[in-house]
Design an enzyme around this catalytic site. Structure first.
Site, mmCIF file in Angstrom:
data_model
loop_
_atom_site.group_PDB
_atom_site.id
_atom_site.type_symbol
_atom_site.label_atom_id
_atom_site.label_comp_id
_atom_site.label_asym_id
_atom_site.label_seq_id
_atom_site.Cartn_x
_atom_site.Cartn_y
_atom_site.Cartn_z
ATOM 1 N N ARG A 150 0.832 -1.202 0.000
ATOM 2 C CA ARG A 150 0.000 0.000 0.000
ATOM 3 C C ARG A 150 0.865 1.249 0.000
ATOM 4 O O ARG A 150 1.779 1.385 0.812
ATOM 5 C CB ARG A 150 -0.914 0.010 1.228
ATOM 6 C CG ARG A 150 -1.865 -1.164 1.193
ATOM 7 C CD ARG A 150 -2.959 -1.053 2.221
ATOM 8 N NE ARG A 150 -3.799 -2.238 2.131
ATOM 9 C CZ ARG A 150 -4.835 -2.499 2.916
ATOM 10 N NH1 ARG A 150 -5.163 -1.623 3.852
ATOM 11 N NH2 ARG A 150 -5.540 -3.583 2.760
ATOM 12 N N ARG B 107 1.826 1.277 10.524
ATOM 13 C CA ARG B 107 1.373 1.393 9.134
ATOM 14 C C ARG B 107 2.564 1.219 8.206
ATOM 15 O O ARG B 107 3.503 2.000 8.226
ATOM 16 C CB ARG B 107 0.724 2.757 8.898
ATOM 17 C CG ARG B 107 0.217 2.910 7.474
ATOM 18 C CD ARG B 107 -0.661 4.125 7.331
ATOM 19 N NE ARG B 107 -1.911 3.938 8.063
ATOM 20 C CZ ARG B 107 -2.871 4.866 8.110
ATOM 21 N NH1 ARG B 107 -2.713 6.011 7.495
ATOM 22 N NH2 ARG B 107 -3.970 4.622 8.769
ATOM 23 N N GLU C 88 -6.556 -0.965 14.560
ATOM 24 C CA GLU C 88 -7.418 -1.752 13.689
ATOM 25 C C GLU C 88 -6.629 -2.926 13.107
ATOM 26 O O GLU C 88 -5.567 -2.751 12.518
ATOM 27 C CB GLU C 88 -7.942 -0.877 12.549
ATOM 28 C CG GLU C 88 -8.875 -1.637 11.618
ATOM 29 C CD GLU C 88 -9.207 -0.843 10.362
ATOM 30 O OE1 GLU C 88 -9.136 0.400 10.401
ATOM 31 O OE2 GLU C 88 -9.508 -1.482 9.346
ATOM 32 N N SER D 71 -11.039 -5.777 9.179
ATOM 33 C CA SER D 71 -12.195 -5.059 8.685
ATOM 34 C C SER D 71 -13.030 -6.096 7.944
ATOM 35 O O SER D 71 -12.516 -6.786 7.072
ATOM 36 C CB SER D 71 -11.699 -3.948 7.761
ATOM 37 O OG SER D 71 -12.775 -3.357 7.112
ATOM 38 N N ARG E 213 0.091 -5.138 13.220
ATOM 39 C CA ARG E 213 -0.471 -4.579 14.452
ATOM 40 C C ARG E 213 -0.747 -5.672 15.479
ATOM 41 O O ARG E 213 -0.734 -5.403 16.689
ATOM 42 C CB ARG E 213 -1.740 -3.801 14.131
ATOM 43 C CG ARG E 213 -1.417 -2.567 13.273
ATOM 44 C CD ARG E 213 -2.665 -1.880 12.817
ATOM 45 N NE ARG E 213 -2.348 -0.846 11.830
ATOM 46 C CZ ARG E 213 -3.247 -0.290 11.026
ATOM 47 N NH1 ARG E 213 -4.513 -0.667 11.089
ATOM 48 N NH2 ARG E 213 -2.883 0.628 10.163
#
Length: 425
Positions: free
Chosen positions: A264, A279, A351, A354, A393
């Site tokens: 990403r 991230r 997070e 999802s 994470r």
RNA sequence: GGAGGGGUGGCAGAGUCUGGUUGAAUGCACUGGUCUUGAAAACCAGCAUACCUUCACGGGUAUCGUGGGUUCGAAUCCCACCCCCUCCGCCA
């Protein structure tokens, strides 16, 4: 993409969706309806003219056979005229179709009725919390200090070799990655998922199918010379696996798990959000994807969610489940949960998964269908996906929450056989 | 990378040279029916997708890998691209 017929019949619901998702102007719906009207009337005119031209061409064949030369010649003339008209109409119809298609791509999915209406992340509903937040009798460290002290992750050399956000995992750090991946894949296998190894690059059609194109193009690394995109999630190749296919009802549900690295670009983020493992430009993730019949999709969503929550519970990570409100759920989803784990060293929620039901929104773009019964008309099926789980994470939380006074990290029971150690020091 | 062959309906497979009621023969699979105590076999019928139009019955358009072109008319001729197969070369 929504069904044009649905937009025609329920335009007010679509307008509600646009407003509640903050996904542009409600006026878009009227533009779509106008474009649809224009497209259909042009289509009808074009087809009528084509029909006449086809009839003329058939007559010519017949007249030639019967040797009626004069009649044939005048029919040829007539046919030529029609052909010119057809060409014009085809061109304008194509323009109208493209205009409609582009507008349709801007219409977001309609949220499920159970989704709370809200503007910002503050209005997400904390639907569930698990576990007590850990307490410590000694000063604790954030994971980027733990990884450095224990030599688990080398961010600096990663920056040298590739760039910021491309770390090296070293020694026990690398083994921990492998242990987590294997644990997640094994758990999915036990739960009945079929394991997939997918291409790490996809073409533009695939990226369009799952909705990364056109609007999220900046998310992806692109191999320009070859027209390929590095996948930001395994969702893209795995969902596109069945693009343009028709299943029988017996084939469903289909459930896949896939481990892949994800790439990403994450343009525009900064500060504590990107510190350490929070991230990255490249990270590892096991993705879970369901293909289901429409009437089962919300049950399947809960099933997938439960599976992923079990992973977190087995890892003994405190977590909470958010039901995302309309304003924070994204363009393509009908309903979405986020799972966040507690990060003791940073004192914040991270997070890690999802989980979304897209209903027919993705499947319609990809033309993935099923037949409810033999011989019946093919219908668009529903797709669901969720992370199970994203690694960095999880690693951050495991390290921070399980740090010991002596500087070592205790390993949760479920990972010990995978890692081959009960503590990292 | 070099040389050659090929992409047709759920599958197999005609049709392409010689353009014309070919959305496409035939077989298999599938669905319904007849027959049978039941099944099989046999026989009869049906069986692509999307869109437009119609209250409906129905009518129409497009699609033979994709996109363009030639022609009154293209699965069939021409061009480009994609994919698959065989042989050679290279290579983890």
């Amino acid at each position: 993409m929504l069904d044009i017929q649905f937009i025609r019949e329920q335009s007010s619901r679509v307008k509600d969706a646009i407003r509640n998702k903050h996904a542009g102007e409600e006026d878009l719906v009227d533009q779509v309806l106008e474009a649809d009207e224009a497209n259909r009337s042009l289509t009808t005119r074009m087809q009528e003219t084509q029909s006449a031209a086809n009839q003329a061409a058939r007559d010519i064949g017949r007249l030639m056979k019967e040797g009626l030369k004069d009649e044939a010649n005048s029919a040829i003339e007539e046919s030529g005229r029609l052909k010119a008209t057809v060409k014009e109409l085809e061109e304008s119809q194509r323009v109208a179709q493209n205009a409609l298609d582009e507008l349709l791509l801007e219409i977001p999915n309609v949220p499920h009725e159970s989704v709370p209406i809200g503007h910002s992340p503050d209005e997400n509903v904390v639907a569930f919390e698990f576990g007590d937040l850990p307490t410590f009798s000694f000063p604790i460290l954030p994971h980027w200090e733990l990884t450095e002290k224990l030599g688990l992750v080398d961010f600096d050399r990663g920056s040298k070799v590739a760039g910021a956000g491309f770390p090296f995992y070293v020694g026990w750090g690398a083994r921990l990655q492998r242990a987590l991946i294997n644990y997640f894949l094994d758990a999915a296998g036990t739960a009945g998922y079929t394991e997939i190894q997918a291409p790490l690059v996809v073409n533009a059609d695939s990226a369009r199918g799952t909705g990364q194109l056109p609007d999220k193009e900046d998310l992806m690394y692109e191999a320009v010379r070859d027209g390929l995109y590095l996948i930001p999630t395994a969702e893209i190749p795995v969902t596109n696996l069945h693009r343009d296919e028709i299943f029988s009802a017996d084939d469903l549900p289909i459930r896949y798990s896939a481990y892949t690295p994800c790439f990403r670009r994450e343009a525009g983020s900064y500060g504590k959000d990107v510190r350490g493992l929070n991230r990255l430009h490249q990270f590892d993730k096991v993705e879970l994807v369901h293909f289901v019949t429409p009437k089962n999709s919300y049950d399947a969503l809960e099933e997938l969610r439960t599976h992923v929550e079990n992973l977190l519970q087995e890892l003994k990570l405190p977590y909470r489940r958010l039901l995302m409100c309309t304003g924070d759920m994204g363009f393509t989803q009908s309903k979405k949960y986020d799972l966040e784990v507690w990060s003791a060293g940073q004192e914040r929620w991270l997070e890690v998964s999802s989980i979304s039901n897209f209903e027919a929104f993705q499947a319609r773009r990809m033309k993935i269908r099923y037949r409810p019964e033999d011989g019946s008309k093919a219908q668009i099926l529903h797709t669901i996906n969720g992370s199970g789980l994203a690694l960095p994470r999880i690693v951050a939380a495991l390290l921070e929450n399980n740090q010991q006074a002596d500087g070592s990290i205790s390993v949760p029971d479920v990972l010990i056989p995978y890692l081959g150690a009960d503590s990292i020091s």
